[in-house]
Motif scaffolding. Structure first.
Motif, short mmCIF file in Angstrom:
data_model
loop_
_atom_site.label_atom_id
_atom_site.label_comp_id
_atom_site.label_asym_id
_atom_site.label_seq_id
_atom_site.Cartn_x
_atom_site.Cartn_y
_atom_site.Cartn_z
N GLY A 254 -15.21 -32.88 -2.39
CA GLY A 254 -16.35 -32.32 -3.10
C GLY A 254 -16.39 -32.62 -4.58
O GLY A 254 -17.32 -32.19 -5.26
N TRP A 255 -15.40 -33.34 -5.14
CA TRP A 255 -15.45 -33.69 -6.55
C TRP A 255 -15.72 -35.18 -6.70
O TRP A 255 -15.48 -35.97 -5.80
CB TRP A 255 -14.17 -33.27 -7.29
CG TRP A 255 -12.88 -33.63 -6.63
CD1 TRP A 255 -12.25 -32.93 -5.64
CD2 TRP A 255 -12.05 -34.77 -6.89
NE1 TRP A 255 -11.09 -33.55 -5.27
CE2 TRP A 255 -10.93 -34.68 -6.03
CE3 TRP A 255 -12.12 -35.84 -7.77
CZ2 TRP A 255 -9.92 -35.63 -6.02
CZ3 TRP A 255 -11.12 -36.79 -7.77
CH2 TRP A 255 -10.03 -36.68 -6.90
N HIS A 256 -16.26 -35.57 -7.84
CA HIS A 256 -16.72 -36.93 -8.06
C HIS A 256 -15.55 -37.81 -8.52
O HIS A 256 -14.71 -37.39 -9.33
CB HIS A 256 -17.83 -36.97 -9.10
CG HIS A 256 -19.07 -36.24 -8.67
ND1 HIS A 256 -19.19 -34.88 -8.76
CD2 HIS A 256 -20.23 -36.70 -8.13
CE1 HIS A 256 -20.37 -34.52 -8.30
NE2 HIS A 256 -21.03 -35.60 -7.92
N SER A 257 -15.52 -39.02 -7.99
CA SER A 257 -14.40 -39.91 -8.29
C SER A 257 -14.80 -41.35 -8.01
O SER A 257 -15.83 -41.63 -7.40
CB SER A 257 -13.18 -39.54 -7.44
OG SER A 257 -13.47 -39.73 -6.05
N ILE A 258 -13.94 -42.26 -8.48
CA ILE A 258 -13.99 -43.66 -8.08
C ILE A 258 -12.64 -44.01 -7.46
O ILE A 258 -11.63 -43.36 -7.73
CB ILE A 258 -14.30 -44.60 -9.27
CG1 ILE A 258 -13.20 -44.52 -10.33
CG2 ILE A 258 -15.66 -44.30 -9.86
CD1 ILE A 258 -13.35 -45.55 -11.43
N THR A 413 4.27 -32.73 -13.99
CA THR A 413 3.86 -31.35 -13.78
C THR A 413 2.35 -31.30 -13.61
O THR A 413 1.61 -31.82 -14.43
CB THR A 413 4.28 -30.47 -14.97
OG1 THR A 413 5.68 -30.58 -15.16
CG2 THR A 413 3.90 -29.03 -14.72
N GLU A 414 1.92 -30.70 -12.54
CA GLU A 414 0.49 -30.70 -12.23
C GLU A 414 -0.28 -29.86 -13.24
O GLU A 414 0.14 -28.78 -13.63
CB GLU A 414 0.25 -30.17 -10.83
CG GLU A 414 0.80 -31.06 -9.73
CD GLU A 414 0.42 -30.55 -8.36
OE1 GLU A 414 0.73 -31.23 -7.39
OE2 GLU A 414 -0.18 -29.46 -8.30
N LEU A 415 -1.44 -30.37 -13.62
CA LEU A 415 -2.34 -29.61 -14.46
C LEU A 415 -2.98 -28.48 -13.64
O LEU A 415 -3.18 -28.62 -12.44
CB LEU A 415 -3.43 -30.51 -15.03
CG LEU A 415 -2.96 -31.58 -16.02
CD1 LEU A 415 -4.12 -32.46 -16.40
CD2 LEU A 415 -2.38 -30.94 -17.26
N PRO A 416 -3.31 -27.38 -14.26
CA PRO A 416 -3.91 -26.27 -13.50
C PRO A 416 -5.20 -26.65 -12.80
O PRO A 416 -5.49 -26.16 -11.72
CB PRO A 416 -4.14 -25.20 -14.59
CG PRO A 416 -3.19 -25.54 -15.68
CD PRO A 416 -3.07 -27.03 -15.66
N ASP A 417 -5.99 -27.54 -13.43
CA ASP A 417 -7.28 -27.89 -12.85
C ASP A 417 -7.26 -29.26 -12.17
O ASP A 417 -8.30 -29.87 -11.99
CB ASP A 417 -8.36 -27.88 -13.93
CG ASP A 417 -8.02 -28.81 -15.09
OD1 ASP A 417 -6.86 -29.24 -15.17
OD2 ASP A 417 -8.91 -29.09 -15.91
N LEU A 418 -6.06 -29.74 -11.82
CA LEU A 418 -5.96 -31.05 -11.19
C LEU A 418 -6.57 -30.99 -9.79
O LEU A 418 -6.14 -30.19 -8.96
CB LEU A 418 -4.50 -31.49 -11.10
CG LEU A 418 -4.25 -32.91 -10.55
CD1 LEU A 418 -4.86 -33.95 -11.47
CD2 LEU A 418 -2.77 -33.16 -10.38
N PRO A 419 -7.57 -31.82 -9.48
CA PRO A 419 -8.21 -31.76 -8.16
C PRO A 419 -7.29 -32.27 -7.06
O PRO A 419 -6.43 -33.12 -7.29
CB PRO A 419 -9.44 -32.66 -8.31
CG PRO A 419 -9.08 -33.60 -9.42
CD PRO A 419 -8.19 -32.84 -10.35
N GLU A 420 -7.49 -31.75 -5.88
CA GLU A 420 -6.68 -32.15 -4.74
C GLU A 420 -7.16 -33.51 -4.22
O GLU A 420 -8.35 -33.75 -4.09
CB GLU A 420 -6.80 -31.11 -3.63
CG GLU A 420 -5.92 -31.38 -2.41
CD GLU A 420 -6.08 -30.33 -1.35
OE1 GLU A 420 -5.45 -30.47 -0.28
OE2 GLU A 420 -6.83 -29.36 -1.59
N GLU A 421 -6.18 -34.38 -3.93
CA GLU A 421 -6.50 -35.73 -3.47
C GLU A 421 -7.12 -35.68 -2.07
O GLU A 421 -6.64 -34.96 -1.19
CB GLU A 421 -5.23 -36.58 -3.43
CG GLU A 421 -5.45 -38.05 -3.17
CD GLU A 421 -5.89 -38.81 -4.40
OE1 GLU A 421 -6.27 -39.97 -4.26
OE2 GLU A 421 -5.86 -38.23 -5.52
N PRO A 422 -8.21 -36.44 -1.83
CA PRO A 422 -8.82 -36.46 -0.48
C PRO A 422 -7.86 -37.00 0.56
O PRO A 422 -6.97 -37.81 0.27
CB PRO A 422 -10.03 -37.39 -0.67
CG PRO A 422 -10.31 -37.39 -2.12
CD PRO A 422 -8.99 -37.21 -2.80
#
Length: 446
Positions: A254-258, A413-422
């Motif tokens: 659901g998040w935008h990416s390339i 270290t993961e950022l708090p708002d790091l999106p989950e990989e598809p």
């Protein structure tokens, strides 16, 4: 018969009177015509005179305006020359830039007081590697000194760009840290990115050949998988929703990416990167449109020299890449067996060894995003510029790996708002049957 003279006289008088009336009427008509003609000519003369007077007045006004304009230009030119002559004698050039006293102080402190650990923590590389990169890109970053402004030195330009690559800071934050304008930070990031992605990508990111190919094959053989020259994998780079067709860039989460498709050797260095496809695109489609796929198909199914191939049980095994289930099975690209509930012991052993060797590409991508944190957060830049930033970060990653730069664990270290990989979607390949003989032959080597 006698005619009465009085009658004749009366008739003569009537005729004479009629003639006079006709003459008077005619003269009246002539008089009226002449009066109208004279009046018309007089009006035309007046109008013509007024028009000529206006033309003369407009002409004099234009001449006065041009004279005043030329005098004003001469005055401005004299003031400008006086200003330039005075400016040439002033060394600090205060009137040509906004005073930012903290910026030079911070940069001087970085150069003089940062120890090796602080330098590596902020720029993700040692001073020696920083100087090595600076030597490579300095010709593209150097600007001429003019009478108007002293340009920023290439070392500072590179430092600002690396700071932006390595941290989640925005342009405004970096502007306050280094004491430059927000627009200047944007321009510097584009300059350094262009120098890295265009001038150095062909030098540091290329498929192995010759001795490097043999070294890569030996490195994967030591990992337990033979006849392999690289591992391929895809990852998503977060971006802001583009104005054109944003739905195509929305991935399964659901998040935008390339999509970044990367090939990595045994040393976790990128040997091929292909980036730019929208996040909704399947990895198999990205591969089919990539340069390495076209190169392999143009060479008859061989991505690497055919002379390096090996024949086992009558089956030719070419040097190939390895990938996960999202990719198709080809002569030049191997993947593990599917249908886990039908595995036998040999197939299970093959999958374990292939996945173990393939971990180098996942580790490389993890180190890439850990070292250059701009790729782990949403890039709020133009979508067309994202590809150049990714390639530039891959070039810097290879330079750091070649120079044996330390990778600190806290960078991952993961950022708090790091999106989950598809999730990786398995590819249903109709041509897989024709390439299974090579996979069976590879199993016999294990």
């Amino acid at each position: 018969m006698a005619v009465d003279p009085d009658v004749l006289m009366l008739q003569a008088v009537k005729m004479y009177t009629t003639t006079l009336r006709v003459q008077a009427h005619f003269l009246g008509m002539v008089h009226d015509f002449m009066m109208r003609k004279w009046t018309q000519n007089s009006c035309e003369q007046r109008v013509r005179a007024i028009r000529n007077a206006l033309k003369e007045k407009l002409k004099r006004s234009r001449e006065m305006f041009e004279a005043e304009r030329r005098a004003d230009l001469r005055c401005r030119r004299r003031r400008r020359l006086l200003l330039v002559s005075q400016f040439a004698l002033v060394s600090d050039r205060k009137m040509w830039r906004r005073e930012r006293p903290h910026g030079p102080v911070f940069w001087s402190n970085v150069l003089n007081n940062f120890d090796e650990d602080e330098w590596r923590g902020h720029f993700r590389m040692s001073r020696a590697t920083f100087d090595f990169v600076l030597e490579l890109v300095e010709p593209q970053l150097r600007r001429k000194t003019t009478n108007w402004r002293q340009p920023l030195e290439p070392r500072l330009r590179l430092a600002i760009a690396l700071w932006w690559y390595a941290t989640p800071c925005e342009y405004r934050s970096i502007s306050c840290i280094f004491g430059v304008g927000v627009a200047t930070v944007c321009v510097l990031v584009r300059q350094v990115t262009g120098a890295l992605s265009r001038a150095l990508s062909k030098r540091f990111v290329q498929l192995p050949s010759g001795a490097r190919l043999q070294e890569a094959m030996h490195g994967f053989a030591e990992r337990g998988y033979p006849m392999c020259a690289g591992a391929i994998h895809g990852t998503h780079i977060p971006i802001r929703p583009p104005p054109e067709d944003p739905l195509a860039y929305s991935n399964q989460k659901g998040w935008h990416s390339i999509v970044l498709q990367a090939v990595v050797d045994h040393n976790q260095c990128f040997t091929d990167v292909y980036v730019g496809w929208p996040g909704r695109t399947h990895d198999a489609q990205v591969l089919a449109n990539s340069p390495i796929s076209r190169k392999a198909e143009d060479q008859g199914g061989y991505l690497f020299p055919r002379e390096k191939s090996k024949t086992v049980n009558g089956v030719e095994i070419p040097v190939h890449l390895i990938g996960d289930q999202a990719y198709p099975l080809r002569n030049w690209l191997m993947k593990g067996f599917t249908n886990h509930h039908l595995f036998d012991q040999r197939q299970q052993s093959f999958n374990l060894r292939l996945n173990s060797a393939r971990m180098v590409v996942e580790n490389a991508l993890r180190r890439l995003k850990g070292r250059w944190r701009c790729l782990a957060k949403r890039l709020d830049i133009c979508t067309s510029f994202v590809s150049d930033v990714v390639v530039a970060c891959c070039v810097l990653h290879n330079i750091c790996e070649i120079n044996k730069e330390h990778f600190l664990p806290e960078w991952n270290t993961e950022l708090p708002d790091l999106p989950e990989e598809p999730e990786r979607v398995a590819n249903q390949d109709a041509q897989a049957q024709s390439h299974q003989a090579i996979r069976e032959a590879i199993m016999s080597l294990l």
